[in-house]
Design a protein around this motif. Structure first.
Motif, PDB file in Angstrom:
ATOM      1  N   ARG A   5      46.758  76.911 -26.983  1.00 41.89           N
ATOM      2  CA  ARG A   5      45.378  77.008 -26.603  1.00 41.89           C
ATOM      3  C   ARG A   5      44.558  78.354 -27.350  1.00 41.89           C
ATOM      4  O   ARG A   5      45.388  79.262 -26.998  1.00 41.89           O
ATOM      5  CB  ARG A   5      44.986  77.036 -24.983  1.00 41.89           C
ATOM      6  N   GLU A  11      37.745  79.038 -32.097  1.00 33.48           N
ATOM      7  CA  GLU A  11      37.987  77.868 -32.552  1.00 33.48           C
ATOM      8  C   GLU A  11      37.032  77.436 -33.678  1.00 33.48           C
ATOM      9  O   GLU A  11      37.025  76.554 -34.418  1.00 33.48           O
ATOM     10  CB  GLU A  11      37.648  76.918 -31.422  1.00 33.48           C
ATOM     11  N   ARG A  15      37.287  74.485 -36.452  1.00 33.54           N
ATOM     12  CA  ARG A  15      36.456  73.384 -36.683  1.00 33.54           C
ATOM     13  C   ARG A  15      35.751  73.117 -37.984  1.00 33.54           C
ATOM     14  O   ARG A  15      35.273  71.922 -38.487  1.00 33.54           O
ATOM     15  CB  ARG A  15      35.182  73.680 -35.592  1.00 33.54           C
ATOM     16  N   THR A  42      44.220  73.189 -28.996  1.00 34.48           N
ATOM     17  CA  THR A  42      42.955  73.214 -28.372  1.00 34.48           C
ATOM     18  C   THR A  42      42.127  74.324 -28.387  1.00 34.48           C
ATOM     19  O   THR A  42      42.678  75.369 -28.556  1.00 34.48           O
ATOM     20  CB  THR A  42      43.310  72.649 -26.818  1.00 34.48           C
ATOM     21  N   ASP A  43      40.872  73.972 -27.856  1.00 32.77           N
ATOM     22  CA  ASP A  43      40.003  75.330 -27.624  1.00 32.77           C
ATOM     23  C   ASP A  43      40.178  75.613 -26.425  1.00 32.77           C
ATOM     24  O   ASP A  43      41.143  75.307 -25.657  1.00 32.77           O
ATOM     25  CB  ASP A  43      38.524  74.738 -27.809  1.00 32.77           C
ATOM     26  N   ASN A  45      38.556  75.224 -23.640  1.00 33.06           N
ATOM     27  CA  ASN A  45      38.425  74.344 -22.763  1.00 33.06           C
ATOM     28  C   ASN A  45      39.523  73.022 -22.870  1.00 33.06           C
ATOM     29  O   ASN A  45      39.344  72.029 -22.228  1.00 33.06           O
ATOM     30  CB  ASN A  45      37.003  73.475 -23.006  1.00 33.06           C
ATOM     31  N   ASN A  46      40.592  73.263 -23.577  1.00 33.54           N
ATOM     32  CA  ASN A  46      41.764  72.269 -23.723  1.00 33.54           C
ATOM     33  C   ASN A  46      41.372  71.189 -24.459  1.00 33.54           C
ATOM     34  O   ASN A  46      41.980  70.025 -24.227  1.00 33.54           O
ATOM     35  CB  ASN A  46      42.245  72.025 -22.468  1.00 33.54           C
ATOM     36  N   ASP A  47      40.034  71.104 -25.122  1.00 31.86           N
ATOM     37  CA  ASP A  47      39.653  70.120 -25.927  1.00 31.86           C
ATOM     38  C   ASP A  47      40.403  70.131 -27.199  1.00 31.86           C
ATOM     39  O   ASP A  47      40.452  71.258 -27.967  1.00 31.86           O
ATOM     40  CB  ASP A  47      38.398  70.026 -26.229  1.00 31.86           C
ATOM     41  N   PHE A  48      40.797  68.987 -27.893  1.00 31.41           N
ATOM     42  CA  PHE A  48      41.518  68.849 -29.243  1.00 31.41           C
ATOM     43  C   PHE A  48      40.768  69.558 -30.086  1.00 31.41           C
ATOM     44  O   PHE A  48      39.701  69.183 -30.549  1.00 31.41           O
ATOM     45  CB  PHE A  48      42.064  67.287 -29.495  1.00 31.41           C
ATOM     46  N   LEU A  49      41.566  70.249 -31.092  1.00 29.60           N
ATOM     47  CA  LEU A  49      40.976  70.503 -32.331  1.00 29.60           C
ATOM     48  C   LEU A  49      41.716  70.194 -33.579  1.00 29.60           C
ATOM     49  O   LEU A  49      41.141  69.643 -34.579  1.00 29.60           O
ATOM     50  CB  LEU A  49      41.027  72.198 -32.347  1.00 29.60           C
ATOM     51  N   LEU A  69      42.804  63.336 -34.102  1.00 32.71           N
ATOM     52  CA  LEU A  69      43.496  63.095 -32.942  1.00 32.71           C
ATOM     53  C   LEU A  69      44.252  61.989 -33.095  1.00 32.71           C
ATOM     54  O   LEU A  69      45.511  62.098 -32.453  1.00 32.71           O
ATOM     55  CB  LEU A  69      42.624  63.078 -31.546  1.00 32.71           C
TER      56      LEU A  69
END
Length: 395
Positions: A5, A11, A15, A42-43, A45-49, A69
């Motif tokens: 993370r 991030e 991106r 992940t960023d 917020n635990n969102d996939f990067l 992903l």
């Protein structure tokens, strides 16, 4: 899959498809990934990067591979990357040129893998722990596509050390061991390349186009080729009927190879001398002897391996170019290069301007050089643009 993370705000570069994540951008590591493992990024917020190679001993802690992903990084993925890189170089292999870069690391989405082709042999550098893990797949695909007689390991020990890897033992990875000298062609000129002991991976194919362009000015002119190595610029100047060529390099092996290259190309009709010496020292000797030249080529080694070395490197580049300017005839040409990625073209132009002021010369930039098509630069990875050069006319 283990994951990393990133800290909030770190991030953005990911991106924008930049392939490096530095250790300072990491907030938390989930699991216990080993060096070379593929992990998820992940960023905050635990969102996939993205997916990438992990290495906790490198300043570049993650080298990114894939931003989708749903895409699985497996053997098929690796083989397709090799296939694409090879396909993009197909047009470079002609009856006049059979040496070029096949894979250029991050530029070909294969971080830590460099492959150069020398006729029927490949020279390979494996510089990251992730590529080391799957090198058997990559070598098998290279063998299948290009069918070389042999694949030789020229992995740079210092680069591997930055990844916490042991120095490579070198030697043959697949197939036969290359002869002491492999004969290659570049722009219709023959070269003898020592893959096992030559500089870099054996040859500097990144100057292929620039050697040809600089030589277009050589006819009837006296040329000084500094840091000549095995004679790329010297031989092109001879081919284009320079009146005289002087080659300077500190390496006896390089100058011996240059002599062999002159013989196999039968360029004996062009007066040529070679001097084994430190270039900076030799330029001062020429100055004391009141020697003058019509064209001087400066292709020095990397003076700035990192941004921390920029101040020292700038001084070195300025002094080198100043000395060369003092040796040029009125209206003479200076072809000057930098392979330091930390020095961009704007900075390089400024350094040359400072050198001109110190030398009491006026300079016009009449041509700008860069790296050729087999050394592409990803739009999201400007760090890959390392080679730049200027053709300067002095008065």
């Amino acid at each position: 899959m283990d994951s990393v993370r990133l800290k909030k705000g770190k991030e953005k570069a990911v991106r924008q498809l930049h392939p490096w994540v530095f250790s300072g951008a990491i907030d938390h590591v989930k699991g216990k990934p080993e060096n070379g493992d593929i992990i998820m990024v992940t960023d905050s917020n635990n969102d996939f990067l993205a997916y990438g190679f992990f290495n906790d001993q490198s300043r570049v802690a993650i080298r990114l591979l894939e931003w989708n992903l749903e895409t699985e990084i497996n053997e098929t993925w690796w083989r397709k990357k090799i296939q694409n890189a090879v396909k993009l170089r197909t047009d470079l292999h002609t009856d006049k040129t059979n040496t070029y870069r096949v894979i250029f690391s991050e530029a070909d989405y294969l971080p830590g893998l460099i492959v150069d082709r020398y006729a029927d042999f490949l020279s390979v550098q494996i510089l990251t722990s992730g590529v080391e893990r799957i090198k058997h797949i990559l070598l098998d695909e290279l063998q299948s596509l290009l069918k070389p007689k042999g694949i030789f390991d020229r992995s740079d020990a210092s680069a591997r050390a930055h990844e916490g890897m042991e120095a490579s033992s070198g030697g043959v990875l697949l197939g036969s061991e290359p002869p002491e000298f492999v004969s290659v062609r570049e722009n219709g000129i023959f070269y003898q390349v020592n893959i096992a002991e030559g500089q870099k991976s054996g040859f500097y194919c990144d100057q292929r186009d620039n050697r040809k362009w600089v030589a277009e000015y050589a006819k009837g002119r006296k040329v000084l080729d500094c840091f000549s190595y095995s004679g790329g610029f010297s031989l092109n100047a001879m081919k284009n009927e320079a009146s005289e060529v002087i080659s300077v390099d500190s390496s006896a092996l390089a100058l011996d190879t240059l002599k062999r290259n002159i013989e196999i190309n039968d360029f004996h009709n062009i007066p040529h001398s070679q001097i084994q010496s430190d270039v900076n020292k030799q330029l001062r000797v020429f100055r004391e002897e009141n020697e003058k030249f019509d064209i001087i080529i400066l292709d020095p080694p990397k003076y700035a391996p990192s941004r921390s070395a920029l101040t020292k490197a700038s001084r070195a580049y300025k002094d080198l170019n100043r000395m060369a300017m003092l040796l040029l005839n009125e209206g003479g040409l200076l072809a000057t290069f930098s392979c330091s990625g930390a020095v961009d073209i704007s900075m390089f132009k400024q350094i040359i301007a400072w050198a001109a002021l110190d030398a009491g010369k006026n300079v016009q930039f009449i041509q700008q050089f860069s790296q050729p098509a087999d050394h592409p630069v990803r739009s999201s990875f400007p760090e890959g643009e390392y080679l730049k050069g200027l053709l300067c006319r002095l008065s």
